[in-house]
Design an enzyme around this catalytic site. Structure first.
Site, mmCIF file in Angstrom:
data_model
loop_
_atom_site.group_PDB
_atom_site.id
_atom_site.type_symbol
_atom_site.label_atom_id
_atom_site.label_comp_id
_atom_site.label_asym_id
_atom_site.label_seq_id
_atom_site.Cartn_x
_atom_site.Cartn_y
_atom_site.Cartn_z
ATOM 1 N N TYR A 172 30.084 -51.492 28.811
ATOM 2 C CA TYR A 172 29.937 -50.647 27.616
ATOM 3 C C TYR A 172 31.263 -50.515 26.869
ATOM 4 O O TYR A 172 31.300 -50.665 25.644
ATOM 5 C CB TYR A 172 29.451 -49.263 28.053
ATOM 6 C CG TYR A 172 29.251 -48.272 26.941
ATOM 7 C CD1 TYR A 172 28.158 -48.382 26.081
ATOM 8 C CD2 TYR A 172 30.133 -47.207 26.754
ATOM 9 C CE1 TYR A 172 27.961 -47.453 25.059
ATOM 10 C CE2 TYR A 172 29.935 -46.283 25.742
ATOM 11 C CZ TYR A 172 28.848 -46.414 24.900
ATOM 12 O OH TYR A 172 28.656 -45.500 23.894
ATOM 13 N N LYS A 176 32.165 -51.805 22.955
ATOM 14 C CA LYS A 176 32.545 -50.953 21.822
ATOM 15 C C LYS A 176 33.891 -51.402 21.246
ATOM 16 O O LYS A 176 34.120 -51.263 20.038
ATOM 17 C CB LYS A 176 32.564 -49.477 22.241
ATOM 18 C CG LYS A 176 31.178 -48.919 22.588
ATOM 19 C CD LYS A 176 30.214 -48.957 21.404
ATOM 20 C CE LYS A 176 28.897 -48.247 21.722
ATOM 21 N NZ LYS A 176 27.940 -48.245 20.616
HETATM 22 P P1 NAP Z 1 20.133 -42.716 23.493
HETATM 23 O O1 NAP Z 1 19.604 -41.332 23.406
HETATM 24 O O2 NAP Z 1 19.893 -43.506 24.714
HETATM 25 O O3 NAP Z 1 19.592 -43.495 22.202
HETATM 26 C C1 NAP Z 1 19.833 -44.856 22.044
HETATM 27 C C2 NAP Z 1 18.942 -45.381 20.940
HETATM 28 O O4 NAP Z 1 19.176 -46.788 20.804
HETATM 29 C C3 NAP Z 1 17.453 -45.193 21.252
HETATM 30 O O5 NAP Z 1 16.741 -44.917 20.080
HETATM 31 C C4 NAP Z 1 17.061 -46.578 21.780
HETATM 32 O O6 NAP Z 1 15.696 -46.901 21.617
HETATM 33 C C5 NAP Z 1 17.912 -47.425 20.846
HETATM 34 N N1 NAP Z 1 17.983 -48.819 21.298
HETATM 35 C C6 NAP Z 1 18.379 -49.315 22.481
HETATM 36 N N2 NAP Z 1 18.229 -50.649 22.501
HETATM 37 C C7 NAP Z 1 17.714 -50.997 21.284
HETATM 38 C C8 NAP Z 1 17.337 -52.211 20.688
HETATM 39 N N3 NAP Z 1 17.416 -53.386 21.335
HETATM 40 N N4 NAP Z 1 16.869 -52.185 19.411
HETATM 41 C C9 NAP Z 1 16.763 -51.028 18.739
HETATM 42 N N5 NAP Z 1 17.071 -49.826 19.262
HETATM 43 C C10 NAP Z 1 17.553 -49.834 20.524
HETATM 44 O O7 NAP Z 1 21.712 -42.736 23.297
HETATM 45 P P2 NAP Z 1 22.698 -42.023 22.261
HETATM 46 O O8 NAP Z 1 23.726 -41.338 23.073
HETATM 47 O O9 NAP Z 1 21.930 -41.266 21.238
HETATM 48 O O10 NAP Z 1 23.403 -43.304 21.626
HETATM 49 C C11 NAP Z 1 23.463 -43.540 20.227
HETATM 50 C C12 NAP Z 1 24.764 -44.281 19.922
HETATM 51 O O11 NAP Z 1 25.871 -43.414 20.198
HETATM 52 C C13 NAP Z 1 24.978 -45.525 20.777
HETATM 53 O O12 NAP Z 1 25.516 -46.569 19.987
HETATM 54 C C14 NAP Z 1 26.010 -45.064 21.793
HETATM 55 O O13 NAP Z 1 26.778 -46.116 22.305
HETATM 56 C C15 NAP Z 1 26.838 -44.121 20.944
HETATM 57 N N6 NAP Z 1 27.658 -43.177 21.708
HETATM 58 C C16 NAP Z 1 27.066 -42.240 22.500
HETATM 59 C C17 NAP Z 1 27.871 -41.354 23.210
HETATM 60 C C18 NAP Z 1 27.281 -40.305 24.104
HETATM 61 O O14 NAP Z 1 28.059 -39.620 24.794
HETATM 62 N N7 NAP Z 1 25.953 -40.126 24.118
HETATM 63 C C19 NAP Z 1 29.265 -41.416 23.105
HETATM 64 C C20 NAP Z 1 29.830 -42.388 22.291
HETATM 65 C C21 NAP Z 1 29.005 -43.257 21.591
HETATM 66 P P3 NAP Z 1 14.619 -46.762 22.841
HETATM 67 O O15 NAP Z 1 14.195 -45.330 22.855
HETATM 68 O O16 NAP Z 1 13.556 -47.711 22.447
HETATM 69 O O17 NAP Z 1 15.330 -47.166 24.096
#
Ligand code: NAP
Length: 249
Positions: A172, A176
């Site tokens: 991961y 990024k």
């Molecule tokens: P999350 O709740 O797991 O949501 C991830 C989203 O991405 C879900 O809608 C998922 O869809 C979708 N996804 C995964 N694979 C996909 C694909 N092949 N095509 C289209 N959609 C896809 O995670 P989140 O924390 O909200 O993450 C959102 C973003 O924030 C990500 O880029 C993550 O790296 C970034 N981020 C998160 C954090 C944190 O602490 N949470 C910190 C830094 C950055 P499904 O429901 O179908 O799986």
């Protein structure tokens, strides 16, 4: 930004993406809720608000991406904001604990297929969606691209021995870093156009991605993406930010 602006948020059926979609809708944008599963996208779009529309979009599937771009062209003729939010931290491992997932991702042992899967969504997926949407962003008066990255992709932070998250370094983190590189490269290429590209970090946010271990709410996590989706003409291009300011690469 005027009220008729169109925003596409990938992976907007849950987590930070859903909150970004809600916040952009509150700002008066017409939000296209990207979701791998159209039915889950439709349910999310209802939550986002009356103007929101669901669009089937798997960022690893070129046919799905092309169909989404064609639908946006037919329906709206342009795209003002693209938020590349969809991301994964690892392949699905419903029965594994957070600690087990972290341990399995160590670079000394992680299977290359696992690395490829993470890069497929977090890096190649972003590039593929961006390439498909760029012609539509060029039709907008002031296109904005926001790549949802992570401080875990910061070489400076990963190299800081005082950073408690520096060992959380499965595929991961470098995915990024690659996304950050892509952000700068694209921003440089688009210099001189009206399109701006920036990367943002939501902070450690409680979502499925980290088995809800995050310490921030989705409302907090969505802030930087929304801020940079709406930046004015004199705003930055090719930077990496959270809601408090610039982050080190
Ligand atoms: P999350 O709740 O797991 O949501 C991830 C989203 O991405 C879900 O809608 C998922 O869809 C979708 N996804 C995964 N694979 C996909 C694909 N092949 N095509 C289209 N959609 C896809 O995670 P989140 O924390 O909200 O993450 C959102 C973003 O924030 C990500 O880029 C993550 O790296 C970034 N981020 C998160 C954090 C944190 O602490 N949470 C910190 C830094 C950055 P499904 O429901 O179908 O799986």
């Amino acid at each position: 930004m005027n009220k008729s602006n169109i925003a596409l948020v990938t992976g907007a059926n849950k987590g930070i993406g859903l909150q970004i979609a809600k916040d952009l809708a509150k700002q008066g944008l017409t939000v296209l809720v990207g979701s791998r599963d159209l039915e889950r996208g439709k349910a999310a779009a209802k939550e986002v608000g009356p103007g929101a529309r669901a669009v089937q979009l798997d960022v690893t599937d070129l046919r799905s991406i092309a169909a989404a771009a064609e639908w946006i062209r037919q329906e709206f003729g342009r795209l003002d904001v693209l938020v590349n939010n969809a991301g994964i931290s690892h392949s699905p491992a419903p029965d594994a604990s957070f600690e087990e997932v972290l341990a399995a991702g160590r670079h000394s042992i992680v299977p290359l297929d696992e690395v490829r899967s993470v890069f497929e969504v977090n890096v190649f997926g972003v590039l593929a969606v961006t390439q498909a949407m760029l012609p539509l962003l060029r039709e907008a008066p002031a296109g904005r691209i926001v790549n949802v990255s992570s401080e875990l992709g910061s070489h400076t932070k990963q190299g800081d021995p005082d950073n408690p998250y520096r060992m959380a370094n499965g595929p991961y983190a470098p995915s990024k870093s690659a996304l950050n590189g892509l952000t700068v490269a694209l921003a440089n290429e688009l210099e001189g156009t009206t399109i701006k590209v920036n990367a943002v970090c939501p902070g450690f946010t409680a979502t499925e991605l980290n088995k809800f271990r995050g310490t921030r709410t989705v409302e907090q996590g969505a802030r930087a993406a929304v801020q940079f989706a709406l930046i004015a003409e004199d705003g930055p291009n090719g930077g990496f930010f959270n809601e408090s300011g610039p982050l080190p690469w």
